[in-house]
Enzyme design. Sequence first.
Site, PDB file in Angstrom:
ATOM      1  N   VAL A  10       0.835  -1.214   0.000  1.00  0.00           N
ATOM      2  CA  VAL A  10       0.000   0.000   0.000  1.00  0.00           C
ATOM      3  C   VAL A  10       0.863   1.254   0.000  1.00  0.00           C
ATOM      4  O   VAL A  10       0.673   2.160  -0.819  1.00  0.00           O
ATOM      5  CB  VAL A  10      -0.960  -0.003   1.221  1.00  0.00           C
ATOM      6  CG1 VAL A  10      -1.662   1.344   1.371  1.00  0.00           C
ATOM      7  CG2 VAL A  10      -1.979  -1.142   1.083  1.00  0.00           C
ATOM      8  N   SER A  66      -2.126 -20.405  -4.223  1.00  0.00           N
ATOM      9  CA  SER A  66      -2.444 -19.010  -4.520  1.00  0.00           C
ATOM     10  C   SER A  66      -1.617 -18.497  -5.693  1.00  0.00           C
ATOM     11  O   SER A  66      -2.103 -17.724  -6.531  1.00  0.00           O
ATOM     12  CB  SER A  66      -2.174 -18.135  -3.290  1.00  0.00           C
ATOM     13  OG  SER A  66      -2.879 -18.658  -2.191  1.00  0.00           O
ATOM     14  N   ASP A  77       5.374 -23.299   5.400  1.00  0.00           N
ATOM     15  CA  ASP A  77       6.042 -24.562   5.034  1.00  0.00           C
ATOM     16  C   ASP A  77       7.345 -24.365   4.251  1.00  0.00           C
ATOM     17  O   ASP A  77       8.119 -25.302   4.109  1.00  0.00           O
ATOM     18  CB  ASP A  77       5.109 -25.422   4.164  1.00  0.00           C
ATOM     19  CG  ASP A  77       3.917 -25.926   4.951  1.00  0.00           C
ATOM     20  OD1 ASP A  77       4.023 -26.002   6.189  1.00  0.00           O
ATOM     21  OD2 ASP A  77       2.876 -26.223   4.337  1.00  0.00           O
ATOM     22  N   MET A  83       3.684 -28.567  11.759  1.00  0.00           N
ATOM     23  CA  MET A  83       2.960 -28.536  10.497  1.00  0.00           C
ATOM     24  C   MET A  83       3.900 -28.969   9.372  1.00  0.00           C
ATOM     25  O   MET A  83       5.128 -28.943   9.533  1.00  0.00           O
ATOM     26  CB  MET A  83       2.390 -27.150  10.226  1.00  0.00           C
ATOM     27  CG  MET A  83       1.136 -26.886  11.044  1.00  0.00           C
ATOM     28  SD  MET A  83       0.241 -25.440  10.517  1.00  0.00           S
ATOM     29  CE  MET A  83      -1.295 -25.671  11.437  1.00  0.00           C
ATOM     30  N   GLY A  84       3.336 -29.335   8.248  1.00  0.00           N
ATOM     31  CA  GLY A  84       4.128 -29.785   7.102  1.00  0.00           C
ATOM     32  C   GLY A  84       3.572 -31.099   6.585  1.00  0.00           C
ATOM     33  O   GLY A  84       4.050 -32.165   6.959  1.00  0.00           O
ATOM     34  N   ARG A  88      22.452 -44.387  26.338  1.00  0.00           N
ATOM     35  CA  ARG A  88      23.557 -43.410  26.404  1.00  0.00           C
ATOM     36  C   ARG A  88      23.413 -42.474  27.600  1.00  0.00           C
ATOM     37  O   ARG A  88      24.251 -41.619  27.834  1.00  0.00           O
ATOM     38  CB  ARG A  88      23.598 -42.565  25.121  1.00  0.00           C
ATOM     39  CG  ARG A  88      24.020 -43.334  23.888  1.00  0.00           C
ATOM     40  CD  ARG A  88      24.557 -42.429  22.784  1.00  0.00           C
ATOM     41  NE  ARG A  88      23.717 -41.289  22.449  1.00  0.00           N
ATOM     42  CZ  ARG A  88      22.657 -41.356  21.636  1.00  0.00           C
ATOM     43  NH1 ARG A  88      22.287 -42.497  21.114  1.00  0.00           N
ATOM     44  NH2 ARG A  88      21.945 -40.281  21.368  1.00  0.00           N
ATOM     45  N   LYS A 130      20.781 -40.331  28.249  1.00  0.00           N
ATOM     46  CA  LYS A 130      20.051 -39.074  28.039  1.00  0.00           C
ATOM     47  C   LYS A 130      18.875 -39.010  29.005  1.00  0.00           C
ATOM     48  O   LYS A 130      18.249 -40.029  29.303  1.00  0.00           O
ATOM     49  CB  LYS A 130      19.549 -39.003  26.604  1.00  0.00           C
ATOM     50  CG  LYS A 130      20.677 -38.816  25.599  1.00  0.00           C
ATOM     51  CD  LYS A 130      20.274 -37.861  24.511  1.00  0.00           C
ATOM     52  CE  LYS A 130      21.486 -37.470  23.686  1.00  0.00           C
ATOM     53  NZ  LYS A 130      21.265 -36.345  22.818  1.00  0.00           N
ATOM     54  N   GLU A 149       4.026 -33.260  10.263  1.00  0.00           N
ATOM     55  CA  GLU A 149       2.632 -33.721  10.142  1.00  0.00           C
ATOM     56  C   GLU A 149       2.439 -34.837   9.098  1.00  0.00           C
ATOM     57  O   GLU A 149       1.685 -35.787   9.309  1.00  0.00           O
ATOM     58  CB  GLU A 149       1.825 -32.491   9.705  1.00  0.00           C
ATOM     59  CG  GLU A 149       0.366 -32.566   9.772  1.00  0.00           C
ATOM     60  CD  GLU A 149      -0.232 -31.235   9.276  1.00  0.00           C
ATOM     61  OE1 GLU A 149       0.528 -30.281   8.972  1.00  0.00           O
ATOM     62  OE2 GLU A 149      -1.462 -31.174   9.201  1.00  0.00           O
ATOM     63  N   ARG A 181       5.308 -39.112  25.616  1.00  0.00           N
ATOM     64  CA  ARG A 181       4.254 -38.097  25.519  1.00  0.00           C
ATOM     65  C   ARG A 181       4.228 -37.520  24.107  1.00  0.00           C
ATOM     66  O   ARG A 181       5.264 -37.482  23.427  1.00  0.00           O
ATOM     67  CB  ARG A 181       4.503 -36.935  26.498  1.00  0.00           C
ATOM     68  CG  ARG A 181       4.367 -37.299  27.957  1.00  0.00           C
ATOM     69  CD  ARG A 181       2.918 -37.537  28.344  1.00  0.00           C
ATOM     70  NE  ARG A 181       2.739 -37.793  29.761  1.00  0.00           N
ATOM     71  CZ  ARG A 181       2.921 -38.969  30.354  1.00  0.00           C
ATOM     72  NH1 ARG A 181       3.303 -40.021  29.655  1.00  0.00           N
ATOM     73  NH2 ARG A 181       2.730 -39.103  31.651  1.00  0.00           N
TER      74      ARG A 181
HETATM   75  P1  ADP Z   1      -1.924 -21.972  -0.502  1.00  0.00           P
HETATM   76  O1  ADP Z   1      -1.919 -20.746  -1.341  1.00  0.00           O
HETATM   77  O2  ADP Z   1      -1.625 -21.687   0.931  1.00  0.00           O
HETATM   78  O3  ADP Z   1      -1.081 -23.084  -1.108  1.00  0.00           O
HETATM   79  P2  ADP Z   1      -4.316 -23.358  -1.473  1.00  0.00           P
HETATM   80  O4  ADP Z   1      -3.552 -24.457  -2.141  1.00  0.00           O
HETATM   81  O5  ADP Z   1      -5.548 -23.732  -0.735  1.00  0.00           O
HETATM   82  O6  ADP Z   1      -3.434 -22.519  -0.445  1.00  0.00           O
HETATM   83  O7  ADP Z   1      -4.702 -22.302  -2.615  1.00  0.00           O
HETATM   84  C1  ADP Z   1      -5.434 -21.138  -2.299  1.00  0.00           C
HETATM   85  C2  ADP Z   1      -6.434 -20.849  -3.392  1.00  0.00           C
HETATM   86  O8  ADP Z   1      -5.764 -20.609  -4.632  1.00  0.00           O
HETATM   87  C3  ADP Z   1      -7.402 -21.990  -3.712  1.00  0.00           C
HETATM   88  O9  ADP Z   1      -8.490 -22.048  -2.820  1.00  0.00           O
HETATM   89  C4  ADP Z   1      -7.847 -21.627  -5.116  1.00  0.00           C
HETATM   90  O10 ADP Z   1      -8.879 -20.642  -5.110  1.00  0.00           O
HETATM   91  C5  ADP Z   1      -6.601 -20.996  -5.727  1.00  0.00           C
HETATM   92  N1  ADP Z   1      -5.901 -21.989  -6.567  1.00  0.00           N
HETATM   93  C6  ADP Z   1      -5.176 -23.057  -6.164  1.00  0.00           C
HETATM   94  N2  ADP Z   1      -4.703 -23.765  -7.205  1.00  0.00           N
HETATM   95  C7  ADP Z   1      -5.172 -23.147  -8.321  1.00  0.00           C
HETATM   96  C8  ADP Z   1      -5.037 -23.384  -9.730  1.00  0.00           C
HETATM   97  N3  ADP Z   1      -4.338 -24.406 -10.215  1.00  0.00           N
HETATM   98  N4  ADP Z   1      -5.662 -22.520 -10.582  1.00  0.00           N
HETATM   99  C9  ADP Z   1      -6.367 -21.483 -10.102  1.00  0.00           C
HETATM  100  N5  ADP Z   1      -6.527 -21.201  -8.792  1.00  0.00           N
HETATM  101  C10 ADP Z   1      -5.936 -22.011  -7.909  1.00  0.00           C
END
Ligand code: ADP
Length: 324
Positions: free
Chosen positions: A27, A108, A130, A172-173, A214, A216, A225, A248
Amino acid sequence: MENIKTIGVLTSGGDAPGMNPCIRAVVRTALDKKLNVLGIYGGYEGLLNGSFRPLGARDVGGILQRGGTILQTARSNNFQTIPGRMKALREMNSAGVDALVVIGGDGSLRGALSLMQEGFPVVGIPASIDNDIYGTDMCIGVDTALNTIVDAIDKLRDTATSHNRAFLIETMGRKNGYLAQHAGIVSGAEMVLIPEIPVEIESVIKAVENAYIRGKTHCIIVVAEGFEPNTTVIAERIAAMKIGFDTRVTILGHIQRGGKPTAFDRMLATRYGAHATRLLVEGKTGIMTALQGREINPISLEEATSNKKALSEEYFNLATMLAR
Ligand code: ADP
């Protein structure tokens, strides 16, 4: 390309600490270039619903140090369809959005690429705890998540030592062991289990037994994950062997996504945000900001989304060698 007057910015997919400082940088850089900015609320779903609001300098005040994203994030199935994307393009057209900054993970960035393929100017910014995006050393959010995990492991080790316990700590992962591996190295874990490297459960049990022999006072195993079998199954198998340590499990879960971004993430997010905006002003499109060493060297969205980021062997060797 004609000169752009208005850019849109959205956050999409999994949230990552540092998205807010990135929005702020987009922005304020845009304002510096005399552009208008529309914030798009709720990721691609907001894009195709026309959830747009103008963002001024004050709207992004006080967010630099906050986790999450003020623009909200979402997953959108509609956007994955051609009619959905056409709707998104129409919404941007009627709101006067000339170019878009997408802040998010692998999915995304694929979404961003699909807009570019429709001829819409877009720049992507990698944000994913990740660290699974090809072509960049670091994504926004990784450093903060890693610090959260390390802090948790340090605390768990205190109690593990006091009670002679083996702790399985799940990070996570789902497909990627970056967080588990890096956290394991810097917190001195006895073992790290990640999806990329299969390990027989018998070897895990043997490692716990060896740690006990050993002398520990604890045994910390960091499990990503996505490792198979899952953490609970491993814990049950270790417990059944009655090795000497009590066992645990702690699943860190969504705590890894929250919290104020570290200085590293704020700086990375700020540089990415400013850089992405400048690229759009220069008429560049279809690219992603990427950190290589200390430099930001953008690569094409096509390259970033069509390759798989490999885990570094150097870190694997370090983790194995130091766990004595
Ligand atoms: P991240 O961005 O964290 O990997 P996602 O894999 O859920 O999360 O993707 C986020 C969003 O991006 C999806 O809900 C979808 O709207 C869009 N998206 C994912 N893959 C595609 C694709 N191949 N083509 C168009 N939009 C996509």
